[in-house]
Design an enzyme around this catalytic site. Structure first.
Site, PDB file in Angstrom:
ATOM      1  N   HIS A  57     -25.921 -56.991  51.317  1.00  0.00           N
ATOM      2  CA  HIS A  57     -25.611 -56.045  50.245  1.00  0.00           C
ATOM      3  C   HIS A  57     -24.474 -56.643  49.413  1.00  0.00           C
ATOM      4  CE1 HIS A  57     -27.255 -52.180  52.359  1.00  0.00           C
ATOM      5  NE2 HIS A  57     -28.093 -53.202  52.434  1.00  0.00           N
ATOM      6  N   GLU A  59     -21.641 -55.590  48.500  1.00  0.00           N
ATOM      7  CA  GLU A  59     -20.291 -55.436  49.069  1.00  0.00           C
ATOM      8  C   GLU A  59     -20.028 -56.460  50.165  1.00  0.00           C
ATOM      9  OE1 GLU A  59     -21.811 -51.090  48.477  1.00  0.00           O
ATOM     10  OE2 GLU A  59     -22.681 -53.076  48.769  1.00  0.00           O
ATOM     11  N   CYS A  87     -22.995 -47.872  51.442  1.00  0.00           N
ATOM     12  CA  CYS A  87     -23.739 -47.299  52.571  1.00  0.00           C
ATOM     13  C   CYS A  87     -22.852 -47.369  53.817  1.00  0.00           C
ATOM     14  CB  CYS A  87     -25.038 -48.085  52.794  1.00  0.00           C
ATOM     15  SG  CYS A  87     -24.773 -49.761  53.433  1.00  0.00           S
ATOM     16  N   CYS A  90     -21.805 -51.030  54.771  1.00  0.00           N
ATOM     17  CA  CYS A  90     -20.792 -51.579  53.872  1.00  0.00           C
ATOM     18  C   CYS A  90     -19.454 -50.847  54.020  1.00  0.00           C
ATOM     19  CB  CYS A  90     -21.282 -51.521  52.437  1.00  0.00           C
ATOM     20  SG  CYS A  90     -22.713 -52.593  52.154  1.00  0.00           S
TER      21      CYS A  90
END
Length: 153
Positions: A57, A59, A87, A90
């Site tokens: 992701h 992040e 999420c 993360c």
């Protein structure tokens, strides 16, 4: 030479530029920028499909790059600017990295872990708290995501 910006809006615009690039590459359009003392340490975008990595992701990609840049897994004094509410994966990584501040553009009503669905960021039982801000470029970030998923249906 490092990219230096001055405002939250400028940093979030950089993250939005990364999100646009991610969408053009066929990824869910999420972008992130990690800043330390006014210096951009990392610009990142979702790379899940390109890297065949469920943890890639935006992040997490930004956290990895910033850790390498600082030579430390602790990112004290850092702020993360991201186009979508983190999420749970993360959010947990941000807590473990000891990021000081998270600024996200738009909420994620399906998987957000900064209060929309779960509260991982700033959960009262966790040992690290961070400043949390949202809403800047929310409409632009939300529309980018909606358009991406509309095209795939």
């Amino acid at each position: 030479m490092p990219i230096v910006a001055k405002t939250d809006l400028e940093y979030l615009q950089m993250a939005l530029d990364e999100a646009i690039a991610a969408g053009e590459a066929g990824e869910v359009p999420v972008g992130a920028v990690l800043v330390h003392q006014g210096e951009v340490l990392a610009r990142a975008q979702n790379r899940v499909m390109r890297d065949s990595d469920p943890t890639a992701h935006a992040e997490v990609v930004a956290l990895r790059a910033a850790g390498q840049a600082l030579g430390n897994y602790r990112l004290n004094g850092c702020s993360l600017f991201v186009t979508l509410e983190p999420c749970s994966m993360c959010a947990g990584a941000l807590v473990h990295a000891r990021v000081d501040r998270v600024v996200y553009a738009t909420a994620d009503p399906k998987a957000g872990a900064a209060g929309s669905v779960l509260t991982v960021i700033n959960h009262p039982r966790l040992n690290h708290q961070m400043q949390l801000d949202s809403g800047l470029l929310a409409e632009e970030s939300s529309e980018l995501l909606k358009a991406f998923f509309r095209e795939r249906r």
